[in-house]
Design a protein around this motif. Structure first.
Motif, PDB file in Angstrom:
ATOM      1  N   MET A 184       0.838  -1.192   0.000  1.00  0.00           N
ATOM      2  CA  MET A 184       0.000   0.000   0.000  1.00  0.00           C
ATOM      3  C   MET A 184       0.875   1.244   0.000  1.00  0.00           C
ATOM      4  SD  MET A 184      -2.588  -1.465   2.883  1.00  0.00           S
ATOM      5  CE  MET A 184      -1.200  -2.292   3.659  1.00  0.00           C
ATOM      6  N   ILE A 185       0.500   2.249  -0.774  1.00  0.00           N
ATOM      7  CA  ILE A 185       1.240   3.504  -0.809  1.00  0.00           C
ATOM      8  C   ILE A 185       0.284   4.654  -0.502  1.00  0.00           C
ATOM      9  CG2 ILE A 185       2.983   2.662  -2.412  1.00  0.00           C
ATOM     10  CD1 ILE A 185       1.546   4.148  -4.658  1.00  0.00           C
ATOM     11  N   ASP A 186       0.805   5.659   0.167  1.00  0.00           N
ATOM     12  CA  ASP A 186       0.013   6.852   0.487  1.00  0.00           C
ATOM     13  C   ASP A 186       0.967   7.900   1.041  1.00  0.00           C
ATOM     14  OD1 ASP A 186      -2.152   8.497   0.714  1.00  0.00           O
ATOM     15  OD2 ASP A 186      -3.285   7.225   2.084  1.00  0.00           O
ATOM     16  N   SER A 187       0.430   9.064   1.361  1.00  0.00           N
ATOM     17  CA  SER A 187       1.256  10.122   1.931  1.00  0.00           C
ATOM     18  C   SER A 187       0.480  10.838   3.026  1.00  0.00           C
ATOM     19  CB  SER A 187       1.660  11.136   0.844  1.00  0.00           C
ATOM     20  OG  SER A 187       0.527  11.852   0.383  1.00  0.00           O
ATOM     21  N   THR A 188       1.210  11.551   3.864  1.00  0.00           N
ATOM     22  CA  THR A 188       0.592  12.345   4.915  1.00  0.00           C
ATOM     23  C   THR A 188       1.357  13.646   5.063  1.00  0.00           C
ATOM     24  OG1 THR A 188      -0.153  12.321   7.237  1.00  0.00           O
ATOM     25  CG2 THR A 188       1.983  11.336   6.775  1.00  0.00           C
ATOM     26  N   ILE A 189       0.650  14.693   5.436  1.00  0.00           N
ATOM     27  CA  ILE A 189       1.262  16.003   5.628  1.00  0.00           C
ATOM     28  C   ILE A 189       1.769  16.137   7.059  1.00  0.00           C
ATOM     29  CG2 ILE A 189       0.743  18.465   5.848  1.00  0.00           C
ATOM     30  CD1 ILE A 189       1.182  17.725   3.016  1.00  0.00           C
ATOM     31  N   VAL A 190       2.959  16.688   7.198  1.00  0.00           N
ATOM     32  CA  VAL A 190       3.527  16.971   8.519  1.00  0.00           C
ATOM     33  C   VAL A 190       3.747  18.475   8.605  1.00  0.00           C
ATOM     34  CG1 VAL A 190       5.450  16.585  10.086  1.00  0.00           C
ATOM     35  CG2 VAL A 190       4.682  14.729   8.585  1.00  0.00           C
TER      36      VAL A 190
ATOM     37  N   GLY B 138       5.757  20.004   1.028  1.00  0.00           N
ATOM     38  CA  GLY B 138       4.348  19.719   1.254  1.00  0.00           C
ATOM     39  C   GLY B 138       3.456  19.843   0.040  1.00  0.00           C
ATOM     40  N   GLN B 139       3.827  20.702  -0.920  1.00  0.00           N
ATOM     41  CA  GLN B 139       2.948  20.917  -2.070  1.00  0.00           C
ATOM     42  C   GLN B 139       3.188  19.912  -3.194  1.00  0.00           C
ATOM     43  OE1 GLN B 139       5.757  22.348  -1.784  1.00  0.00           O
ATOM     44  NE2 GLN B 139       6.651  22.539  -3.805  1.00  0.00           N
ATOM     45  N   ALA B 140       4.160  19.007  -3.034  1.00  0.00           N
ATOM     46  CA  ALA B 140       4.490  18.047  -4.093  1.00  0.00           C
ATOM     47  C   ALA B 140       3.345  17.055  -4.307  1.00  0.00           C
ATOM     48  CB  ALA B 140       5.774  17.291  -3.751  1.00  0.00           C
ATOM     49  N   SER B 141       3.088  16.722  -5.563  1.00  0.00           N
ATOM     50  CA  SER B 141       2.021  15.778  -5.892  1.00  0.00           C
ATOM     51  C   SER B 141       2.407  14.352  -5.496  1.00  0.00           C
ATOM     52  CB  SER B 141       1.725  15.825  -7.391  1.00  0.00           C
ATOM     53  OG  SER B 141       0.867  14.769  -7.774  1.00  0.00           O
ATOM     54  N   ASP B 142       1.408  13.575  -5.092  1.00  0.00           N
ATOM     55  CA  ASP B 142       1.635  12.157  -4.780  1.00  0.00           C
ATOM     56  C   ASP B 142       2.107  11.401  -6.020  1.00  0.00           C
ATOM     57  OD1 ASP B 142       0.823  12.681  -2.243  1.00  0.00           O
ATOM     58  OD2 ASP B 142      -1.143  11.745  -2.419  1.00  0.00           O
TER      59      ASP B 142
END
Length: 215
Positions: free
Chosen positions: A57-63, A110-114
């Motif tokens: 599984m792949i995903d991202s989260t903002i810090v 933070g603004q980079a696309s997944d």
């Protein structure tokens, strides 16, 4: 090690390390030296040997980094933080296996696309299925995944005219990566970024992820 774990859990300043551990500067210098040498990353890879590649599984989260100050050396790009409408943020991209064990991390502003990290996140893994949310839905991404011989389990966006029919039974497992992010952010220094250097922030992530593998 206990002192660094204390920092990771509480997010306290290095100068506030309890004296029972050691003198704060000695702890920081050792931590920083190991970070430069890649020791924390090697510890993570040494502990993450029993991986389950039935599906990844792949995903991202903002810090968010509200307390971060600009470094005298380096730029927003090299230290992977950027000010946008959401404030000063870093994006943590992650790949996890079926039992929600962490496999790989990538940091971007933070603004980079997944979309930018779809290929490097699972690169080199013996893939069978890749699970991601509809934010990753695009023909290019699906084709890239299928060229590796894996199955793309990504639901189509509502604007797609000829939608695919994904395996929703398998897609239901995607909540595991959300559980992983939740456990990772129990470490205060990851839930909110306090480290100026991207290298040091990544090292704290590797340490926290290593503890998840141990548990």
């Amino acid at each position: 090690m206990n002192a660094v774990l204390s920092i990771g859990r509480t997010g306290e300043h290095w100068r506030e390390i309890p004296e029972t551990f050691s003198e704060w500067n000695s702890v920081f210098q050792r931590y920083n030296r190991w970070s430069k040498a890649g020791v924390w990353e090697r510890v993570f890879h040494a502990l993450s040997g029993d991986q389950d590649f039935e599906y990844v599984m792949i995903d991202s989260t903002i810090v968010r980094a509200p307390a971060l100050r600009w470094c005298n050396r380096g730029t927003q790009e090299t230290e992977v933080h950027r000010r946008s409408k959401g404030g000063l943020t870093t994006k943590l991209h992650a790949a996890v296996d079926g039992p929600d064990n962490p496999l790989r991390f990538i940091l971007t502003p933070g603004q980079a696309s997944d979309y930018t990290q779809v290929e490097p996140l699972p690169a080199g893994f013996p893939l069978q299925n890749i699970i991601a949310d509809k934010g990753y839905d695009s023909k290019k991404i699906v084709d890239t995944v299928e060229l590796t011989g894996a199955k793309a389990v990504i639901p189509p966006r509502s604007c797609v005219k000829d939608p695919r029919e994904p395996d929703f039974a398998l897609y239901a497992e995607r909540d595991r990566i959300e559980c992983f992010f939740s456990k990772l952010k129990h470490y205060r220094v990851i839930a909110t970024r306090y480290a100026k250097r991207a290298r040091n922030f990544a090292s704290l992530i590797y340490l926290a992820a290593s503890m998840l593998w141990i548990k």
